[in-house]
Write a protein that holds these residues in place. Structure first.
Motif, PDB file in Angstrom:
ATOM      1  N   HIS A  86      -2.308 -31.982  14.213  1.00 51.99           N
ATOM      2  CA  HIS A  86      -2.225 -31.094  15.137  1.00 51.99           C
ATOM      3  C   HIS A  86      -2.801 -29.647  14.261  1.00 51.99           C
ATOM      4  CE1 HIS A  86      -1.664 -32.987  18.759  1.00 51.99           C
ATOM      5  NE2 HIS A  86      -0.733 -33.770  17.887  1.00 51.99           N
ATOM      6  N   GLU A 123       6.414 -31.452  16.490  1.00 50.07           N
ATOM      7  CA  GLU A 123       6.190 -31.787  17.972  1.00 50.07           C
ATOM      8  C   GLU A 123       4.803 -31.548  18.389  1.00 50.07           C
ATOM      9  OE1 GLU A 123       9.222 -30.753  20.600  1.00 50.07           O
ATOM     10  OE2 GLU A 123      10.752 -30.887  19.190  1.00 50.07           O
ATOM     11  N   ASP A 124       3.969 -32.159  19.246  1.00 49.44           N
ATOM     12  CA  ASP A 124       2.854 -31.849  19.665  1.00 49.44           C
ATOM     13  C   ASP A 124       2.843 -31.118  20.900  1.00 49.44           C
ATOM     14  OD1 ASP A 124       2.926 -33.876  21.461  1.00 49.44           O
ATOM     15  OD2 ASP A 124       1.562 -35.245  20.779  1.00 49.44           O
ATOM     16  N   GLU A 125       1.670 -30.914  21.456  1.00 49.07           N
ATOM     17  CA  GLU A 125       1.662 -29.813  22.699  1.00 49.07           C
ATOM     18  C   GLU A 125       2.381 -30.850  23.923  1.00 49.07           C
ATOM     19  OE1 GLU A 125      -2.126 -32.557  22.566  1.00 49.07           O
ATOM     20  OE2 GLU A 125      -1.067 -31.423  21.149  1.00 49.07           O
ATOM     21  N   PRO A 181       1.846 -25.120  23.904  1.00 51.40           N
ATOM     22  CA  PRO A 181       2.129 -26.473  24.396  1.00 51.40           C
ATOM     23  C   PRO A 181       2.993 -26.736  26.104  1.00 51.40           C
ATOM     24  CG  PRO A 181       3.973 -25.851  22.914  1.00 51.40           C
ATOM     25  CD  PRO A 181       2.759 -24.738  23.120  1.00 51.40           C
ATOM     26  N   ASN A 226       5.124 -29.473  26.960  1.00 50.35           N
ATOM     27  CA  ASN A 226       6.059 -29.751  26.066  1.00 50.35           C
ATOM     28  C   ASN A 226       7.454 -29.392  26.817  1.00 50.35           C
ATOM     29  OD1 ASN A 226       8.202 -30.274  24.193  1.00 50.35           O
ATOM     30  ND2 ASN A 226       7.241 -29.499  22.536  1.00 50.35           N
ATOM     31  N   TRP A 285       7.069 -24.427  19.878  1.00 50.43           N
ATOM     32  CA  TRP A 285       5.771 -24.275  19.726  1.00 50.43           C
ATOM     33  C   TRP A 285       5.634 -23.979  18.230  1.00 50.43           C
ATOM     34  CZ3 TRP A 285       4.504 -19.128  18.344  1.00 50.43           C
ATOM     35  CH2 TRP A 285       5.512 -18.396  18.574  1.00 50.43           C
ATOM     36  N   ASP A 289      -0.848 -23.954  14.973  1.00 53.45           N
ATOM     37  CA  ASP A 289      -1.632 -24.860  16.078  1.00 53.45           C
ATOM     38  C   ASP A 289      -2.105 -23.983  17.040  1.00 53.45           C
ATOM     39  OD1 ASP A 289      -0.660 -27.000  14.914  1.00 53.45           O
ATOM     40  OD2 ASP A 289       0.991 -27.299  16.225  1.00 53.45           O
TER      41      ASP A 289
END
Length: 535
Positions: free
Chosen positions: A19, A70-72, A517, A520, A525, A529
């Protein structure tokens, strides 16, 4: 061994960012990539092993990088680890670290850095208030090290070689990987810590391994970060500088957002979100956030005798009108709470709580009867102090609770403290009833329920052997759903707190800001990203 590649593709993509701040088709990056983000309270510490605050965590997530991010949508993605293997018995995890990862001073980030840092986090000499987090991760000997029974060197973590880290658990832990984006697991630079001691977090001394470095920290005013030129993925990082601006009054913060002085303002003042949504439909957003708001009872020896009586605690809990709080005062998408764990946590099934099915008049009637049975009434009124930290919203809710309790014959006095004093008093059990909120550290119900373990964070010092046993069983259970429901029922039956509402994060976001995000629930955040688009 089961091998996992922490990417969306296969081995060919291991060297690529999963990401990053990548504009969508048709978008053009704005020339200005500054981010001005609001925080409510002063950041007490920039030591990731000593931070306990949500605002502090937002800053630290930019300065440091752990094994995972962590991703969005909240899924775990590569941080410093680019892959890992798990043994067939689920007890050993072997992480392969990026050989391109560096500290901001140019030193390589190594497996030994994680060994030192995790041992530091559990070392009683560090006095980390989050040392227990390593216990929740079930790392071998974590509990014994925290208790001072064995040296930190016996923690179940070792460097196999410069870029291979091995972690041994005492029991299979399905949520283990989810814990690895938490600040307590972040590495710190050993030479810097040892050279400067407690002053290692000061600008000029600070060495970090995340996408950003510390430029300045004016306590209670502003923290400023800029891009870390030595970050392994610096070429894909766009936003710089980052300004975390402390404004204790949410109404003032909203005014400054509307004046263009803030780009992102979460926790919109109570009652204002509906109007803001009408005025700024492209900027007003409300999303579930894994936090629960409550009033804690001090059940330690330092707490008031009245709160030792279950009938009193039940009466106080019944009397709070949660619908008025969520629908009339807050108005930002929050949900009334009758249990502790946030409803949106992954895999959580809400328990059936009897009082949730009563009308508010029924609750009031039962509350009055319980207080009378406990020996309180017009000739012997119950008096308590409600403590809260500086915030217009916290004040509004405390005033409302004061009125709810007055309706059943309880006299409540309000006591306001700045955040640091408030938390210090909580940690020292210098309160009677206190406003509190718990935000999950990872996306699994135990992050909430472990709070109330006898040896959990547990500022009110409630203790229940049945509750502890349920959570101990859940650690090794294949299916935790019913155990977590039972734990919530034990909490409800003994009522060591008043559950009030489950968070929704009502926020204002500049229309040109991308990459937040929204999906999430952990609200973790990463500025690396994010990006701003040209109008």
């Amino acid at each position: 061994m089961k091998r996992f590649l922490l990417t969306t593709a296969l081995a060919a993509s291991l060297a690529l960012p999963v990401h990053a701040a990548t504009p969508a088709e048709g978008e053009t990056l704005a020339e200005n990539q500054t981010l001005d983000f609001w925080i409510l309270d002063a950041v007490k510490t920039l030591d990731p092993h000593k931070n306990t605050d949500v605002d502090g965590a937002h800053v630290l997530r930019q300065l440091f990088e752990g094994l995972m991010n962590e991703d969005e949508a909240g899924a775990m993605v590569p941080g410093i680890a680019e892959s890992y293997e798990m043994s067939d018995d689920g007890l050993t995890y072997t992480f392969k670290l990026r050989d391109t990862a560096k500290w901001s001073n140019g030193d390589p980030v190594t497996a030994e850095d994680f060994v030192y840092s995790w041992q530091r986090a559990v070392n009683p000499e560090t006095a980390s208030e989050y040392a227990w987090f390593m216990e929740l991760m079930n790392i071998v000997n974590a509990t014994q090290v925290v208790a001072g029974e064995v040296p930190p060197e016996e923690l179940g973590v070792r460097a196999v070689d410069e870029h291979t880290l091995e972690v041994t658990l005492s029991t299979p832990t399905p949520y283990f990987i989810k814990t690895l984006s938490h600040g307590t697991t972040f590495p710190v630079h050993r030479a810097t810590v040892e050279e400067f001691g407690d002053n290692w977090t000061q600008p000029g001394n600070f060495v970090s391994n995340g996408a950003y470095v510390l430029d300045s920290h004016d306590l209670g005013v502003k923290v400023t970060l800029s891009k870390n030129e030595n970050y392994w993925n610096n070429a894909e990082t766009v936003m710089t500088p980052l300004n975390f601006i402390t404004i204790n009054d949410q109404n003032v913060a909203l005014t400054r957002y509307q004046a263009g002085e803030l780009d992102w303002f979460d926790r919109v003042p109570a009652g204002q979100f509906p109007n803001l949504q009408e005025q700024y439909p492209d900027q007003a957003v409300a999303i579930p956030q894994a936090c629960s708001y409550a009033y804690l009872f001090n059940m330690s020896d330092k707490g008031p005798e009245a709160l030792k009586d279950l009938k009193v605690r039940q009466a106080l809990a019944y009397a709070v009108d949660r619908d008025i709080i969520t629908d009339k005062i807050l108005q930002g998408g929050q949900k009334p709470a009758y249990f502790w764990t946030h409803w949106a946590i992954e895999g959580f099934e809400a328990p059936e709580i009897e009082m949730a099915g009563w009308t508010q008049p029924e609750r009031i009637e039962k509350a009055k009867a319980l207080l009378e049975e406990a020996g309180y009434g017009p000739d012997n009124p119950l008096s308590l102090t409600i403590q809260y930290n500086t915030s217009e919203d916290h004040k509004k809710l405390a005033v409302a609770v004061q009125q709810f309790w007055k309706a059943i014959g309880v006299n409540a006095t309000l006591a306001n403290y700045e955040w640091k004093v408030h938390t210090d008093r909580l940690q020292n059990q210098d309160f009677e009833v206190a406003r509190y909120a718990w935000c999950g550290d990872y996306n699994e119900a135990s992050t909430f329920l472990d709070y109330f373990r006898t040896d959990g964070y547990n500022n009110g010092k409630w203790s229940n052997a049945d509750y502890d046993a349920l959570l101990a069983e859940a650690k090794t259970a294949e299916n935790t759903t019913e155990l977590y429901k039972e734990a919530e029922q034990v909490l409800n039956a003994d009522m060591p707190f008043v559950p009030v509402y489950h968070y929704s994060n009502a926020m204002m976001v500049n229309a040109d800001l991308r990459g937040i995000p929204y999906d999430n629930v952990m609200y973790n955040w990463y500025a690396k990203d994010l990006y701003r688009v040209a109008e």
